[in-house]
Design an enzyme around this catalytic site. Sequence first.
Site, PDB file in Angstrom:
ATOM      1  N   HIS A  72      -2.622  -0.048  -3.982  1.00 25.37           N
ATOM      2  CA  HIS A  72      -1.960  -0.982  -3.058  1.00 25.37           C
ATOM      3  C   HIS A  72      -2.907  -1.930  -2.326  1.00 25.37           C
ATOM      4  CE1 HIS A  72      -3.293   1.922  -0.075  1.00 25.37           C
ATOM      5  NE2 HIS A  72      -2.439   2.850  -0.489  1.00 25.37           N
ATOM      6  N   HIS A 109       0.566  -3.111  -5.648  1.00 27.20           N
ATOM      7  CA  HIS A 109       1.806  -2.613  -5.068  1.00 27.20           C
ATOM      8  C   HIS A 109       1.860  -2.999  -3.591  1.00 27.20           C
ATOM      9  CE1 HIS A 109       3.246   0.212  -8.280  1.00 27.20           C
ATOM     10  NE2 HIS A 109       2.006   0.004  -8.687  1.00 27.20           N
TER      11      HIS A 109
END
Length: 236
Positions: free
Chosen positions: A61, A157
């Site tokens: 992420h 993400h």
Amino acid sequence: MRKKGRQVVLDTETTGLNPKEGHRIIEIGCVELVNRRLTDKQFHMYINPERRVDEGAMEVHGITNEFLQDKPLFKDVVDDFLDFIRGAELVIHNAPFDVGFMDHEFTLLDPAAELTADMCSVFDSLVYARKKHPGQRNSLDALCKRYGIDNTHRDLHGALLDAEILSDVYLLMTGGQISLLDDGDLTDGAAEQVIQRLSSDRPALKVIECSAEELIEHQKMLELLEKSSGDCLWKN
């Protein structure tokens, strides 16, 4: 009072994979659907997890420990979060992961706290996708490719971005939007009360022909609908 037909598409990012190992939520992203239509209401928050982010999770992420240092704690945002999701159906891809982390956060604040299942119903889009497309890859990226959803801007993400993408996937995978004639609030027989008849001596309507490019785009959309639902009345 919650709206009838309200859904919240939800995603989280975390410090690692397992809350039982002390991992925490660091980002929550939610978008709202009412009667299968996306509204402008969102909930998005970065959270200081009070621990370090695993290297492996950071590679997924891109959220760093330094970025999270000045962010609020979960206890500071939980009331607003609960107010946003309470009473809704949550749409989550691989729901046990996100729900497990949410319940972990709730019980850290209060061992007797309400859990997610006490305040929401949950639709697991991964379970649904596996039933609809058995034997195929059903990650969010794979579903985007299957349903023609552009996710080229998704290098890493992110909870809010993934929630927005999942809302598109969910609507196409479960049959698109509701009927064009359904405003979401009509009861049986109420449609007749809103039909307005036009006068027989009205002026002729102007007909605007589609361009060749528009017809091509229309055909692409019909093929996408047929692919997602198995049948398309407009093609017949």
